[in-house]
Design a protein around this motif. Sequence first.
Motif, PDB file in Angstrom:
ATOM      1  N   HIS A   7       0.824  -1.213   0.000  1.00 57.54           N
ATOM      2  CA  HIS A   7       0.000   0.000   0.000  1.00 57.54           C
ATOM      3  C   HIS A   7       0.856   1.259   0.000  1.00 57.54           C
ATOM      4  O   HIS A   7       2.049   1.220   0.295  1.00 57.54           O
ATOM      5  CB  HIS A   7      -0.973   0.024   1.198  1.00 57.54           C
ATOM      6  N   GLU A  54      -3.706   3.193   2.006  1.00 54.31           N
ATOM      7  CA  GLU A  54      -3.966   3.250   3.443  1.00 54.31           C
ATOM      8  C   GLU A  54      -4.181   4.706   3.844  1.00 54.31           C
ATOM      9  O   GLU A  54      -3.366   5.567   3.512  1.00 54.31           O
ATOM     10  CB  GLU A  54      -2.780   2.670   4.222  1.00 54.31           C
ATOM     11  N   HIS A  78       4.063   7.151   3.649  1.00 54.52           N
ATOM     12  CA  HIS A  78       4.974   6.001   3.535  1.00 54.52           C
ATOM     13  C   HIS A  78       4.522   5.065   2.421  1.00 54.52           C
ATOM     14  O   HIS A  78       3.412   5.171   1.909  1.00 54.52           O
ATOM     15  CB  HIS A  78       5.056   5.239   4.861  1.00 54.52           C
ATOM     16  N   GLU A 127       7.713   0.854   4.856  1.00 54.80           N
ATOM     17  CA  GLU A 127       7.152  -0.148   5.757  1.00 54.80           C
ATOM     18  C   GLU A 127       7.249  -1.492   5.045  1.00 54.80           C
ATOM     19  O   GLU A 127       7.098  -1.561   3.825  1.00 54.80           O
ATOM     20  CB  GLU A 127       5.670   0.196   6.035  1.00 54.80           C
TER      21      GLU A 127
END
Length: 251
Positions: A7, A54, A78, A127
């Motif tokens: 994502h 997200e 991110h 991430e």
Amino acid sequence: MIRRIHHAGIVVERLSTAYAFYRDVLGLRLMQEAEIAGQGVRAALLAAGDSEIELVEPLRADSGVARFLATRGEGLHHVCFDTPDIAAELHDLAGRGIELLDHEPRDGLAGRIAFLHPRACDGVLVELATPPPGHHDNGQSPLRLKRLVIGARDVAATSSRFQTLFGFPEMALNSGPRSMLAVGRGALLIVPDEEVGGTAGMVALSLVAEDFRALMQRFDAGGIKAMRGTGEVTVEPQSSHGVHLHISRYE
Ligand code: CO
């Protein structure tokens, strides 16, 4: 080993207002929403083809996401890459001396997750996530996340950093001082930061629309501010919660 862009994470002031654009105008299906107490946020994942978007809303003023919102405003925060074995991936990165924010995986919305230090990836907060076991299928989606655009002071250096860290292969490009790296069926497009207002780090998302006309009708109905071309549109960040969003009819 990285399988895909899991994502792109966007910090927003409120999930409920962000849904009005991302879920209702873009038509992205809400997959899950939950409070992540450890991070002081409430987050939601919306399906965008092989990847997801997200949305993250801070719940506490002392959270990192609240500080991001206070200093930078709403926008791209991110990128998350899907790996089948996050513990092994972290172990490998730590062994190569890569700066990590999380040395052990923890529970997040995407599964078992961990963050690298943004310094490790030239200002991009990365991430990693290993989703729960089971078949990954987001089903039909009106929009597919195709590319994440990254501004870099030195395109070749940033490109080689992502290639070395994650094994992304470089794709052929026909022009310009740019580099495109394949990530599953998606890609990272690294461009000189002077092309994108001097911003180093994540600057834009590119998506492909299945039904461009229907999308433009929803833009009209929703009063969305956008620059329209033939078969492509660029949403003004004021309408997309701070994100430069390019949507095209074609690949
Ligand atoms: Co995330």
